[in-house]
Design an enzyme around this catalytic site. Structure first.
Site, mmCIF file in Angstrom:
data_model
loop_
_atom_site.group_PDB
_atom_site.id
_atom_site.type_symbol
_atom_site.label_atom_id
_atom_site.label_comp_id
_atom_site.label_asym_id
_atom_site.label_seq_id
_atom_site.Cartn_x
_atom_site.Cartn_y
_atom_site.Cartn_z
ATOM 1 N N ASP A 132 41.292 28.190 28.815
ATOM 2 C CA ASP A 132 39.950 29.270 29.178
ATOM 3 C C ASP A 132 38.790 28.990 27.738
ATOM 4 O OD1 ASP A 132 38.209 30.764 30.852
ATOM 5 O OD2 ASP A 132 39.814 32.024 30.880
ATOM 6 N N TRP A 167 34.487 26.783 32.806
ATOM 7 C CA TRP A 167 33.039 26.809 33.932
ATOM 8 C C TRP A 167 32.315 25.951 34.590
ATOM 9 C CZ3 TRP A 167 32.667 30.859 29.751
ATOM 10 C CH2 TRP A 167 34.060 31.648 29.277
ATOM 11 N N GLY A 168 32.565 24.669 34.032
ATOM 12 C CA GLY A 168 30.902 23.664 34.428
ATOM 13 C C GLY A 168 29.947 24.389 33.477
ATOM 14 N N ASP A 189 33.783 31.626 38.497
ATOM 15 C CA ASP A 189 35.293 32.317 38.681
ATOM 16 C C ASP A 189 34.835 32.829 40.465
ATOM 17 O OD1 ASP A 189 35.924 32.168 36.112
ATOM 18 O OD2 ASP A 189 36.945 34.647 36.452
HETATM 19 C C1 GLA Z 1 38.506 34.017 32.965
HETATM 20 C C2 GLA Z 1 39.281 32.539 33.945
HETATM 21 C C3 GLA Z 1 39.739 32.951 35.599
HETATM 22 C C4 GLA Z 1 41.282 33.924 34.550
HETATM 23 C C5 GLA Z 1 40.359 34.814 33.723
HETATM 24 C C6 GLA Z 1 41.945 35.397 32.918
HETATM 25 O O1 GLA Z 1 37.097 34.700 33.999
HETATM 26 O O2 GLA Z 1 38.056 32.191 34.802
HETATM 27 O O3 GLA Z 1 40.385 31.545 36.156
HETATM 28 O O4 GLA Z 1 41.929 32.804 34.397
HETATM 29 O O5 GLA Z 1 39.735 34.255 32.766
HETATM 30 O O6 GLA Z 1 40.829 36.688 31.932
#
Ligand code: GLA
Length: 380
Positions: A132, A167-168, A189
């Protein structure tokens, strides 16, 4: 000896991830039951072979040797035992960390611990790492951090699929493939409602050229079958909307990571997630992205994806709020009837050939619905 890295994502990875439904509410029993049901309910056979634990699995502090430690309360037998159990079912096991000092939910991250964490993960027997993008020191460069963890994993002595999750952001499209990642989140997300699905899809319409065998654009975990319950269950979707969601992810070669509770899954969600025809479009060995062949009013779209056997997947999508027809003229995809050819369509929801069509085909589609076909060009 270094393991073979070559083909960890020859086709989009498939599996289950704990986050969408369970959030921090995870434990050993849930993972064992999910592993049992991934096999017993036919998901492994359908291709879903990775079981992935997302955020919130560790203690809040590293151990005295600076290593990540599994939460004693949630995973009393330790992660190696969980991994062994998952493997004993014929599944692969995935875990989660973050390139920042902490994960998005505030647990220890891998910043400056990349090599030691890669070793820990390999020693537990993991096959997949989701990585992440939260809580990075502002001076740090995201692409450098992904390259570093990719390198640490590649020398850890095990084939570990690297699933990047930024996230791009930060022009990830330009640098992620060369980092060694096997898939990468190209969207923010997902949450379980129609607006989220529509917005994620729209954000990916121009991103096709970046995705392909070896490193696929990840549109985020599926919400099919959540019905508004669980960690990201913000409102829920209709069955029609879940079908469109799954069909879009299949047409766009997104990794297919199930996010609902497999232990209590509905029959309709199970049937959709195990739709062999849609899965075969997603898993087509050529891994080609579709192109947009028609866009009526900005909300009725037809996508064409060439497949390895010479056929084409055709997806008709009605994003509008009304039942309406969605049109495709076959000359727009290179099949003019004057040349003596038409198109035979096989319906991927009915699992049967519906006929041979000349010049055009325009099915009537429910609001937020879709129709997906496998098409052959045939002599009229
Ligand atoms: C981010 C990621 C999610 C998930 C959460 C966990 O938001 O994009 O897919 O893994 O963290 O905290």
């Amino acid at each position: 000896m270094l393991p073979k890295k070559a083909m960890l994502s020859r086709t989009p990875p498939m599996g289950w991830n704990s986050w969408n439904t369970f959030g921090s509410n995870i434990n050993e029993e849930l993972i064992r039951n999910t592993a049992d049901n991934m096999v017993a309910k036919g998901f492994l056979e359908a291709g879903y072979n990775y079981l992935v634990i997302d955020d919130c699995w560790s203690e809040m502090k590293r151990d005295e040797n600076g290593r990540l430690a599994a939460s004693k309360e949630k995973f009393p037998d330790g992660m190696k035992a969980v991994a062994d159990y998952v493997h004993s079912k014929g599944l692969k096991f995935g875990m989660y960390s973050c390139c920042g000092t902490r994960t998005c939910a505030g647990y220890p991250g891998s910043f400056e611990y990349e090599y030691i964490d890669a070793e820990t993960f390999a020693s537990w027997g993991i096959d997949f790492l989701k990585y992440d993008y939260c809580l990075r020191p502002t001076i740090s460069d995201g692409k450098h951090l992904y390259r570093k963890m990719a390198m640490a994993l590649r020398r850890a002595g095990r084939d570990i699929l690297f699933s990047a999750c930024n996230w791009g952001a930060d022009n990830v499209y330009d640098w992620i493939r060369s980092s060694g990642a096997h898939m990468f989140r190209s969207t923010g997300d997902i949450v379980d409602n129609w607006d989220s699905i529509k917005n994620l899809y729209r954000s990916q319409m121009e991103k096709g050229p970046y995705s392909g065998p070896g490193c696929f654009n990840d549109m985020d975990m599926l919400v099919v079958g959540m019905y508004g319950k669980g960690n990201v269950g913000f409102g829920g979707c209709s069955e029609e909307e879940y079908r469109t969601h799954f069909a879009l992810w299949c047409m766009f070669n997104s990794p297919l990571m199930i996010g609902c509770d497999i232990n209590n899954i509905s029959d309709s969600a199970k049937e959709l997630l195990q739709n062999k025809d849609l899965i075969s479009i997603n898993q087509d060995p050529e891994g080609r992205q579709p192109y947009l062949a028609n866009n009526t009013n900005g909300d009725r779209h037809t996508w064409i994806k060439p497949m390895a056997n010479g056929e084409y997947a055709i997806g008709y999508f009605n994003l509008s709020d009304n039942r309406t027809d969605v049109l495709l003229h076959f000359w727009d995809i290179g099949v003019p009837s004057l040349s003596g050819y038409g198109v035979e369509l096989y319906d991927c929801f009915k699992h049967e050939v519906i006929g041979v069509f000349k010049d055009f085909y325009n099915p009537i589609i429910e609001a937020h619905g879709c129709a997906i076909y496998k098409a052959k060009v045939v002599k009229l």
